[in-house]
Design a protein around this motif. Structure first.
Motif, short mmCIF file in Angstrom:
data_model
loop_
_atom_site.label_atom_id
_atom_site.label_comp_id
_atom_site.label_asym_id
_atom_site.label_seq_id
_atom_site.Cartn_x
_atom_site.Cartn_y
_atom_site.Cartn_z
N THR A 69 -11.80 2.19 -1.22
CA THR A 69 -11.68 2.18 0.07
C THR A 69 -12.18 1.12 1.22
O THR A 69 -11.71 0.22 1.86
CB THR A 69 -12.21 3.43 1.08
OG1 THR A 69 -11.85 4.53 0.18
CG2 THR A 69 -11.68 3.63 2.67
N ALA A 70 -13.38 0.53 0.53
CA ALA A 70 -13.64 -1.16 0.77
C ALA A 70 -12.74 -1.75 0.62
O ALA A 70 -13.10 -2.58 1.85
CB ALA A 70 -15.66 -0.93 0.81
N GLU A 71 -12.85 -2.56 -0.67
CA GLU A 71 -12.02 -3.73 -0.94
C GLU A 71 -10.03 -3.22 -0.17
O GLU A 71 -9.39 -4.42 -0.01
CB GLU A 71 -11.50 -3.46 -2.42
CG GLU A 71 -10.77 -3.29 -3.48
CD GLU A 71 -10.59 -3.54 -4.79
OE1 GLU A 71 -10.45 -3.82 -5.43
OE2 GLU A 71 -12.67 -3.28 -5.36
N SER A 72 -9.70 -2.40 0.20
CA SER A 72 -8.38 -1.84 0.49
C SER A 72 -8.40 -1.19 1.30
O SER A 72 -7.65 0.50 1.80
CB SER A 72 -7.66 -1.68 -0.82
OG SER A 72 -7.47 -2.33 -1.40
N PRO A 111 7.20 -1.95 0.65
CA PRO A 111 8.01 -2.33 -0.78
C PRO A 111 7.20 -2.18 -1.49
O PRO A 111 5.61 -1.39 -1.52
CB PRO A 111 8.05 -3.99 0.03
CG PRO A 111 6.87 -4.24 0.99
CD PRO A 111 7.00 -2.77 1.90
N ARG A 112 7.42 -2.85 -3.07
CA ARG A 112 6.94 -2.68 -4.18
C ARG A 112 6.45 -3.93 -4.48
O ARG A 112 6.89 -5.08 -4.48
CB ARG A 112 7.98 -2.80 -5.11
CG ARG A 112 7.34 -1.96 -6.47
CD ARG A 112 8.04 -1.83 -7.26
NE ARG A 112 8.34 -1.63 -8.58
CZ ARG A 112 8.65 -1.73 -9.97
NH1 ARG A 112 9.95 -0.79 -10.05
NH2 ARG A 112 7.98 -1.87 -10.76
N LEU A 113 4.88 -3.88 -4.38
CA LEU A 113 4.05 -4.99 -4.01
C LEU A 113 3.28 -5.12 -5.18
O LEU A 113 2.12 -3.86 -5.24
CB LEU A 113 3.76 -5.21 -2.80
CG LEU A 113 4.51 -5.67 -1.81
CD1 LEU A 113 4.12 -5.92 -0.13
CD2 LEU A 113 5.53 -7.20 -1.97
N PRO A 114 2.27 -6.40 -5.71
CA PRO A 114 1.56 -6.03 -6.41
C PRO A 114 -0.53 -5.56 -5.00
O PRO A 114 -0.04 -5.85 -4.11
CB PRO A 114 0.65 -7.40 -6.79
CG PRO A 114 1.92 -8.33 -6.56
CD PRO A 114 3.10 -7.78 -5.80
N ALA A 174 -1.62 -6.57 1.85
CA ALA A 174 -1.46 -7.52 3.55
C ALA A 174 -0.99 -6.98 4.27
O ALA A 174 -0.94 -7.24 5.15
CB ALA A 174 -1.55 -8.69 2.83
N PHE A 175 0.56 -6.64 3.68
CA PHE A 175 1.62 -6.10 4.06
C PHE A 175 1.02 -4.56 4.68
O PHE A 175 1.63 -4.99 6.43
CB PHE A 175 2.28 -5.58 2.95
CG PHE A 175 3.59 -4.30 3.57
CD1 PHE A 175 5.32 -4.92 3.81
CD2 PHE A 175 3.43 -2.95 3.78
CE1 PHE A 175 5.90 -4.88 4.92
CE2 PHE A 175 4.79 -2.85 4.52
CZ PHE A 175 5.85 -3.17 4.83
N CYS A 176 0.03 -3.82 5.07
CA CYS A 176 -0.30 -2.97 5.03
C CYS A 176 -1.33 -3.66 6.39
O CYS A 176 -0.56 -2.63 7.48
CB CYS A 176 -1.10 -2.07 4.84
SG CYS A 176 0.09 -0.86 3.33
#
Length: 95
Positions: free
Chosen positions: A13-16, A54-57, A63-65
């Motif tokens: 959670t903290a990192e993403s 989308p399907r992403l690393p 970043a997309f979110c």
């Protein structure tokens, strides 16, 4: 879609934080994690599968979110009752 796994990782959670928020806004739909390291929000319990990103690393998905968090917040606001009742309303793809 047979080559992916579901993982719930509250320790991330903290990192993403934006991935975490999107997961919550979608009613707990996790990211699918593919063998190549990419991830995607999708509900495989529906037929057809409902895709929410989308399907992403992972760093790119975060970043997309972050860039699109308001779209996910609006989707939740529009479908709150259905999501709260464990339904998975489709989202209009914007990617």
């Amino acid at each position: 879609m047979n080559d992916q796994a579901h993982f719930f990782r509250p320790d991330k959670t903290a990192e993403s934080p934006f991935i975490t928020e999107v997961e919550i806004l979608l009613g707990g739909i996790p990211q699918l994690m593919y063998p190549d390291g990419t991830q995607q929000f999708a509900d495989q319990d529906c037929s057809p599968v409902v895709v929410y990103s989308p399907r992403l690393p992972e760093p790119e998905l975060e970043a997309f979110c972050r860039e699109n968090i308001e779209r996910y917040r609006l989707h939740y606001a529009l479908h709150k009752q259905a999501i709260d009742e464990y339904e998975t309303p489709a989202i209009v793809p914007f990617w």
